[in-house]
Design an enzyme around this catalytic site. Structure first.
Site, PDB file in Angstrom:
ATOM      1  N   CYS A   1      18.863  56.090  82.410  1.00 45.61           N
ATOM      2  CA  CYS A   1      17.751  55.287  82.919  1.00 45.61           C
ATOM      3  C   CYS A   1      18.241  53.914  83.370  1.00 45.61           C
ATOM      4  O   CYS A   1      18.947  53.813  84.366  1.00 45.61           O
ATOM      5  CB  CYS A   1      16.630  55.202  81.890  1.00 45.61           C
ATOM      6  SG  CYS A   1      15.043  54.689  82.606  1.00 45.61           S
TER       7      CYS A   1
ATOM      8  N   HIS B   1      15.602  60.566  79.702  1.00 44.75           N
ATOM      9  CA  HIS B   1      15.625  60.285  78.277  1.00 44.75           C
ATOM     10  C   HIS B   1      15.596  61.621  77.533  1.00 44.75           C
ATOM     11  O   HIS B   1      14.899  62.545  77.928  1.00 44.75           O
ATOM     12  CB  HIS B   1      14.418  59.443  77.878  1.00 44.75           C
ATOM     13  CG  HIS B   1      14.452  58.057  78.434  1.00 44.75           C
ATOM     14  ND1 HIS B   1      15.375  57.118  78.029  1.00 44.75           N
ATOM     15  CD2 HIS B   1      13.686  57.458  79.379  1.00 44.75           C
ATOM     16  CE1 HIS B   1      15.169  55.995  78.688  1.00 44.75           C
ATOM     17  NE2 HIS B   1      14.159  56.172  79.520  1.00 44.75           N
TER      18      HIS B   1
END
Length: 495
Positions: free
Chosen positions: A332, A432
């Site tokens: 991310c 994630h």
């Protein structure tokens, strides 16, 4: 069974509210009840995305696992995510409504009571028992007015309260007595019991103090929880994971860059369950240089964290090590940091409009006004480099980001947008939970083992099974040390 509720508040942040709620959830579930967690307002950078794309606190998602139900944003209708520069991103009912300063939010939060009650009624209508968690301390005198998360919430939903206190930090009896005495009489009447957490030693030593505090407060001690090791995801930065190296005798060393605004560091948990893996959270350049893998995790403020690791020399050291062949994985915000540059034309993260990245991937990221929150499932392809000989494997995870990333690097998935990419020893992804995919994490660790001349290993248990095993461990310890009969009496209004 008619719907019941019970609320857990703490003498301070980190007193053990989340772990107590999780233990209660697991125990009630194992006793055959339909149980759901609830926390009206959470401030944390560890968040989770539900199946329908709503964002909520990670702690409540873990508590949902303890109840063996699907996480729903109604379990945490208000999520506050600090962004830096004394501002917070405010997420209501799973969606961001923008950034606010502390005073601005303080004036606004009274309007959220209707959202909180709507969410709680959803919990109430879908459970036999709701286990409710407070936040911080219930007697912060400067912000008690318009309270929507502690004793004010207890009144809103008419809940009995358990107070938890952490003995490990010292002054436990003073913190219990002070907290109860600072409550208004009607608030004190709601407190039905106290649980003491993290006790090291023989509980008989405590008994005179326990009797005295019961006499002083008129509130019974429901149990003393011992200090014990438990490996479930932490709520936020109040974690011991940053203060120690896990599995110190492990043969694989992984350095995780502890960014100033680190978010979703729970992504690393699936790696740490391997006995031969050391996890070290790095805050300075001199700590790097003796690892087999570097992970740059998520960030709530990519540009500020990028600037910070450059100023500390960490960025330059990562670049140097990457050229020596050390694998680098960015997740991310960490993925964005690996690129050529990060642009913020709308000032989403602050005043810096553009900042060069590490240049390890030929990509650039633009911070957009809309935030992408979605669960993901797809196929990760053998794309050479770090993924060579992977084959095509199914993966799942979730995405939370305002940056849109594009560039010349190949896509490792079949999506139109760039979800994951690889270039030699550099791998970046928006997912994630990427290491929760056992086949992927086994592949990465076995690459390291082979390089070091170690024996290959395959995980005997996947991360979801491991998490349930740890939750069962918590339930067992909870039942052994807390008076569950008394807790059921509190639920029934008999105590």
């Amino acid at each position: 069974m008619k719907h019941k509720n019970i609320m857990v508040v703490g003498t301070s942040s980190g007193a053990g509210k989340s772990i107590t709620v999780t233990g209660l959830c697991r125990a009630f579930f194992k006793d055959g009840h339909t149980v759901l967690p609830f926390k009206s307002q959470n401030m944390a950078l560890n968040s989770y995305i539900t199946k329908d794309g709503h964002e909520m606190g990670r702690a409540q998602a873990v508590q949902a696992v303890a109840c063996e139900v699907e996480a729903h944003y109604s379990m945490n209708p208000i999520l506050l995510k600090p962004t830096g520069d004394r501002r917070i991103q405010v997420i209501v009912n799973g969606k961001s409504i923008g950034n606010m300063g502390g005073l601005e939010y303080g004036s606004y939060k009274a309007e959220l009571k209707k959202d909180i009650m709507h969410a709680y009624n959803h919990i109430k209508n879908n459970s036999q028992i709701a286990v409710v968690e407070g936040a911080g301390s219930p007697v912060e005198l400067n912000i008690k007015q318009d309270d929507i998360v502690n004793m004010g919430l207890a009144e809103m939903i008419d809940a009995p309260v358990i107070l938890v206190a952490d003995i490990d930090r010292g002054g436990v009896f003073a913190s219990i007595y002070g907290t109860i005495c600072l409550m208004e009489p009607e608030e004190r009447a709601r407190v039905k019991g106290v649980i003491i957490n993290k006790f090291r030693g023989n509980v008989d030593i405590l008994k005179p103090g326990l009797s005295k505090i019961e006499e002083l407060t008129g509130v019974p001690i429901l149990g003393v929880m011992p200090y014990f090791e438990l490996d479930i995801e932490d709520e936020d930065g109040v974690t011991e994971k940053f203060n120690k190296i896990k599995n110190k005798k492990g043969e694989i060393n992984i350095s995780v860059i502890k960014l100033k605004h680190i978010s979703n560091f729970t992504d690393i948990d699936a790696l740490s369950i391997n006995e031969d893996v050391n996890i070290n959270y790095v805050t300075s350049a001199h700590e790097l240089g003796d690892e087999d893998l570097i992970v740059i995790p998520g960030s709530k403020n990519t540009i500020d964290d990028l600037k910070d690791i450059k100023e500390k020399g960490i960025a330059q050291e990562i670049i140097k090590l990457s050229r020596k062949g050390v694998p680098i994985i960015g997740i991310c915000g960490g993925f964005q940091i690996l690129g050529e540059k990060v642009l913020d034309p709308y000032g989403i993260e602050g005043d810096i409009k553009e900042l060069p990245g590490l240049g390890l991937l030929d990509i650039e990221t633009v911070m957009e006004k809309e935030k992408l929150t979605t669960q993901y499932s797809g196929v990760l392809k053998d794309s050479g480099g770090l993924l060579e000989n992977l084959g095509d494997i199914a993966i799942k995870g979730y995405e939370i980001h305002q940056g849109v990333t594009s560039g010349k690097e190949i896509s490792c998935t079949e999506d139109d947008r760039l979800v994951a990419t690889v270039k030699e020893n550099i791998f970046g992804t928006y997912l994630h939970g990427i290491f929760d995919n056992t086949e992927f994490s086994d592949f990465i660790l076995n690459k390291i083992r082979e390089k070091k001349g170690l024996q290959r290993k395959e995980s005997e248990i996947d991360f979801e099974q491991y998490r349930l095993r740890e939750l069962d461990k918590l339930e067992k310890i909870f039942r052994e040390n807390v008076d569950m009969k008394a807790i059921y009496k509190i639920l029934e209004g008999e105590l």
